[in-house]
Design a protein around this motif. Structure first.
Motif, PDB file in Angstrom:
ATOM      1  N   PHE A 160      43.187  39.957  45.476  1.00  0.00           N
ATOM      2  CA  PHE A 160      42.349  41.149  45.604  1.00  0.00           C
ATOM      3  C   PHE A 160      41.375  41.247  44.423  1.00  0.00           C
ATOM      4  O   PHE A 160      40.188  41.543  44.603  1.00  0.00           O
ATOM      5  CB  PHE A 160      43.229  42.402  45.668  1.00  0.00           C
ATOM      6  CG  PHE A 160      42.449  43.668  45.869  1.00  0.00           C
ATOM      7  CD1 PHE A 160      42.017  44.032  47.139  1.00  0.00           C
ATOM      8  CD2 PHE A 160      42.117  44.490  44.794  1.00  0.00           C
ATOM      9  CE1 PHE A 160      41.270  45.183  47.332  1.00  0.00           C
ATOM     10  CE2 PHE A 160      41.377  45.648  44.976  1.00  0.00           C
ATOM     11  CZ  PHE A 160      40.955  45.995  46.255  1.00  0.00           C
ATOM     12  N   THR A 161      41.898  40.967  43.223  1.00  0.00           N
ATOM     13  CA  THR A 161      41.046  41.023  42.039  1.00  0.00           C
ATOM     14  C   THR A 161      39.914  40.009  42.135  1.00  0.00           C
ATOM     15  O   THR A 161      38.759  40.325  41.841  1.00  0.00           O
ATOM     16  CB  THR A 161      41.876  40.733  40.775  1.00  0.00           C
ATOM     17  OG1 THR A 161      43.001  41.608  40.767  1.00  0.00           O
ATOM     18  CG2 THR A 161      41.064  40.950  39.521  1.00  0.00           C
ATOM     19  N   GLN A 162      40.244  38.788  42.576  1.00  0.00           N
ATOM     20  CA  GLN A 162      39.218  37.753  42.684  1.00  0.00           C
ATOM     21  C   GLN A 162      38.164  38.136  43.713  1.00  0.00           C
ATOM     22  O   GLN A 162      36.978  37.896  43.513  1.00  0.00           O
ATOM     23  CB  GLN A 162      39.853  36.402  43.044  1.00  0.00           C
ATOM     24  CG  GLN A 162      40.867  35.871  42.028  1.00  0.00           C
ATOM     25  CD  GLN A 162      40.285  35.609  40.672  1.00  0.00           C
ATOM     26  OE1 GLN A 162      39.925  36.530  39.948  1.00  0.00           O
ATOM     27  NE2 GLN A 162      40.173  34.352  40.288  1.00  0.00           N
ATOM     28  N   ALA A 163      38.611  38.764  44.809  1.00  0.00           N
ATOM     29  CA  ALA A 163      37.645  39.224  45.814  1.00  0.00           C
ATOM     30  C   ALA A 163      36.731  40.290  45.204  1.00  0.00           C
ATOM     31  O   ALA A 163      35.519  40.304  45.456  1.00  0.00           O
ATOM     32  CB  ALA A 163      38.384  39.778  47.034  1.00  0.00           C
ATOM     33  N   SER A 164      37.302  41.148  44.364  1.00  0.00           N
ATOM     34  CA  SER A 164      36.490  42.182  43.720  1.00  0.00           C
ATOM     35  C   SER A 164      35.457  41.572  42.786  1.00  0.00           C
ATOM     36  O   SER A 164      34.344  42.097  42.657  1.00  0.00           O
ATOM     37  CB  SER A 164      37.355  43.132  42.899  1.00  0.00           C
ATOM     38  OG  SER A 164      38.481  43.515  43.607  1.00  0.00           O
ATOM     39  N   VAL A 165      35.839  40.473  42.137  1.00  0.00           N
ATOM     40  CA  VAL A 165      34.894  39.807  41.242  1.00  0.00           C
ATOM     41  C   VAL A 165      33.696  39.296  42.049  1.00  0.00           C
ATOM     42  O   VAL A 165      32.546  39.503  41.672  1.00  0.00           O
ATOM     43  CB  VAL A 165      35.573  38.644  40.481  1.00  0.00           C
ATOM     44  CG1 VAL A 165      34.551  37.833  39.704  1.00  0.00           C
ATOM     45  CG2 VAL A 165      36.637  39.175  39.535  1.00  0.00           C
ATOM     46  N   GLN A 180      35.129  29.004  43.652  1.00  0.00           N
ATOM     47  CA  GLN A 180      35.500  28.944  42.228  1.00  0.00           C
ATOM     48  C   GLN A 180      36.597  29.934  41.879  1.00  0.00           C
ATOM     49  O   GLN A 180      37.370  29.720  40.958  1.00  0.00           O
ATOM     50  CB  GLN A 180      34.280  29.258  41.364  1.00  0.00           C
ATOM     51  CG  GLN A 180      33.401  28.046  41.157  1.00  0.00           C
ATOM     52  CD  GLN A 180      32.152  28.388  40.392  1.00  0.00           C
ATOM     53  OE1 GLN A 180      32.120  29.352  39.629  1.00  0.00           O
ATOM     54  NE2 GLN A 180      31.113  27.618  40.604  1.00  0.00           N
ATOM     55  N   LEU A 181      36.644  31.036  42.613  1.00  0.00           N
ATOM     56  CA  LEU A 181      37.580  32.095  42.248  1.00  0.00           C
ATOM     57  C   LEU A 181      39.012  31.819  42.686  1.00  0.00           C
ATOM     58  O   LEU A 181      39.958  32.340  42.091  1.00  0.00           O
ATOM     59  CB  LEU A 181      37.104  33.434  42.808  1.00  0.00           C
ATOM     60  CG  LEU A 181      35.887  34.014  42.073  1.00  0.00           C
ATOM     61  CD1 LEU A 181      35.317  35.198  42.831  1.00  0.00           C
ATOM     62  CD2 LEU A 181      36.264  34.426  40.659  1.00  0.00           C
ATOM     63  N   ILE A 182      39.210  31.029  43.735  1.00  0.00           N
ATOM     64  CA  ILE A 182      40.588  30.733  44.158  1.00  0.00           C
ATOM     65  C   ILE A 182      40.837  29.223  44.196  1.00  0.00           C
ATOM     66  O   ILE A 182      41.632  28.702  43.420  1.00  0.00           O
ATOM     67  CB  ILE A 182      40.911  31.342  45.535  1.00  0.00           C
ATOM     68  CG1 ILE A 182      40.719  32.860  45.521  1.00  0.00           C
ATOM     69  CG2 ILE A 182      42.333  30.969  45.956  1.00  0.00           C
ATOM     70  CD1 ILE A 182      41.934  33.680  45.289  1.00  0.00           C
TER      71      ILE A 182
END
Lengths: 295, 270
Positions: free
Chosen positions: B122-127, B96-98
């Protein structure tokens, strides 16, 4: 301001764009015209740095749009051809989010745009009509006062009144020295705003023309109804290009030779004249046919 | 890291994350609650386990029996349900994030702003990581609180072992999430990405079970990262926890780094 140089991208299917070259000066509005699948969107994707060119480059403000993806976006406003928002947002929360991402502090321009386009920002995006989404997209493209604005089919979904407002907005920004690249199907929109236009087909730019030149290429169809059908019979033997003839009704194609048309029709009493303007698509088709015939 | 994007993405996903976390925590408390009554019948249950085929008990991580709370919870919860619930989370959220944003086209808007693709990824991975930490923390805390409420003799409860169990689970999910994130950042099609990622992760899971059921195909365990997570051995102190977790974290970090690099260089159909 915006320079596209030898841009080539070949897809596995063999389609793609080949050696696209054009440049847009500061303060110029540039139209980008061509039928569906000609490569307009692919070119815009390269301009936006979403794709890596096989060869060639796109530069905005002397910055390569692929290599300097982040930095170059400070100067760009973008309206996608097919707008997709993040789920679960209202118009306002989306614009707030974009404002924050763009690092804009001054909201006056945004509020003015919303006022002008007349829509309710508090509506959830999933409940918006196509035209309303388009308005949110337009606000997002203009609100941070970018130097270059890239618009992919900007007026699709807008009603004629809003199309007019939009054209005014483009002209105002142009007067402030903003640069535009605009792909469109609507000839009136291109006619009223663009200085020059590129015509693209099958991934190749076949012409970069002054807008006045394009206008003169536009063929117009007139339907003339004469009072007497005998006059219509005489009229069709003039040098004009007759498309069809039925009783006292004649359809004639005019391309630049308006004087001759007036002179010929003036000889007889006329009951009615109606005009059919060729769509941009048809102008292209004419252009392609001719350029292919001359090869 | 782009903080505005992080905030927005957390806002969009927090509800989903809490659903997983609350689901896992609720089930945990339920398991703790019924433990005292199971403990009373521990002996017959253990006898029953002994007559069951060894492969079967191993496959569902129950070889440590029902003797103590840790062995019970490692088999019944960490060996099966928790793994399944959070594995689903690890498949869904990274996609869902990418991939979803690319497929829908809303990624275009994120990349229209003066941020880089590297930062977005990177931000999406942090989420995703924030969500995973949230789920793990809530489950662990609920487990510990539950033990103190429902189990009279909580002195026999080894908090250390219980926390080790949770760390090992976290390491596994970190690696699984990394793999799913990698697929997500390479995909243009959300459904396809979901299929591939789900296929790989549940394929790993099935291989693990098959490898445990039959000793003949024991070698299969070398092909699945679930081998590096053995809850029933952790609770009895037989697992090589440091080594296994290090490998899992390493797999996860490599997957996330490759995802971010790949996403930076890729053509996006936006």
């Amino acid at each position: 301001m915006l320079e596209v140089q030898n841009l080539t991208k070949k897809f596995k299917s063999g389609k793609g764009i080949f050696n696209i070259t054009f440049s847009i000066k500061r303060g110029e509005v540039f139209g980008f015209l061509g039928p569906n699948g000609a490569g307009k969107s692919t070119t815009i994707r390269h301009i936006m740095g979403f794709m890596k060119p096989d060869t060639g480059y796109v530069k905005i403000n002397e910055l390569d749009t692929w290599k300097k993806q982040g930095e170059v976006k400070k100067y760009i406003g973008y309206l996608p051809g097919e707008i997709a928002f993040i789920e679960g947002m209202t118009g306002k929360s989306f614009l707030d989010f974009m404002t924050e991402m763009q690092g804009v502090k001054d909201l006056s321009k945004r509020n003015e745009l919303i006022e002008r386009l007349q829509f309710d920002v508090n509506t959830p995006i999933r409940k918006m009509s196509k035209g309303m989404k388009q308005k949110v997209g337009i606000v997002a493209a203009f609100m941070h006062d970018p130097e270059v604005i890239i618009l992919d089919e900007p007026t699709s979904g807008l009603d004629p009144l809003m199309q007019k407002v939009f054209i005014e907005m483009v002209l105002e920004e142009k007067a402030k020295g903003k640069t535009f690249l605009m792909s469109s199907h609507s000839f009136p929109e291109i006619e009223r705003t663009c200085d020059r236009a590129a015509i693209i087909k099958d991934g190749v730019v076949i012409a970069v023309k002054d807008i006045h030149e394009l206008q003169s290429m536009q063929r117009k169809l007139f339907e003339v109804i004469f009072k007497n059908s005998s006059d219509a019979n005489k009229f069709i033997h003039s040098n004009l290009q007759i498309e069809s003839h039925e009783g006292n009704r004649v359809r004639v194609a005019i391309q630049g030779n308006y004087d001759q048309f007036i002179e010929e029709t003036g000889k007889y009493p006329v009951q009615n004249i109606a005009i059919y303007t060729q769509s941009l698509e048809e102008v292209f088709m004419n252009y392609y046919d001719r350029s292919e015939a001359s090869r | 890291m782009n903080f505005s994007l992080y905030k927005q993405m957390m806002k969009v996903n927090i509800k989903g994350m809490f659903n997983y976390a609350i689901g896992a925590a609720f089930y945990m408390i339920l398991m703790v609650w019924v433990y005292p009554s199971i403990a009373k019948t521990a002996k017959p249950l253990n006898d029953m386990l002994k007559v069951m085929p060894a492969g079967m008990t191993r496959a569902f991580n129950m070889q440590s029996g029902f003797g103590s709370f840790e062995t019970y919870i490692s088999g019944e919860f960490y060996g099966l349900l928790f793994t399944l619930i959070v594995s689903i989370f690890c498949v869904m959220i990274p996609i869902q994030l990418i991939a979803k944003l690319v497929d829908q086209g809303s990624m275009a808007y994120l990349l229209t702003t003066p941020t880089t693709r590297g930062k977005v990824a990177f931000t999406q991975a942090s989420v995703f990581l924030s969500g995973l930490i949230l789920i793990s923390a809530i489950t662990t805390v609920c487990g510990i609180i539950g033990v103190h409420i429902f189990i009279d003799d909580s002195s026999s409860f080894h908090v250390n072992r219980f926390i080790q169990l949770n760390v090992a689970a976290f390491a596994l999910f970190f690696a699984l999430g990394g793999i799913s994130f990698l697929i997500s950042s390479l995909s243009n099609d959300e459904k396809k990405a979901l299929g591939i990622s789900g296929g790989i992760i549940f394929g790993f899971y099935s291989l693990d079970i098959i490898g445990k059921i039959s000793e003949k195909v024991d070698w299969i365990k070398h092909f699945t990262i679930f081998t590096l997570y053995s809850p029933s051995e952790i609770v009895v102190g037989k697992a090589d926890l440091t080594n296994d977790c290090a490998i899992l974290f390493f797999i996860g970090i490599v997957a996330f780094v490759v995802s971010i690099l790949a996403f930076r260089k890729r053509d996006l159909p936006l």
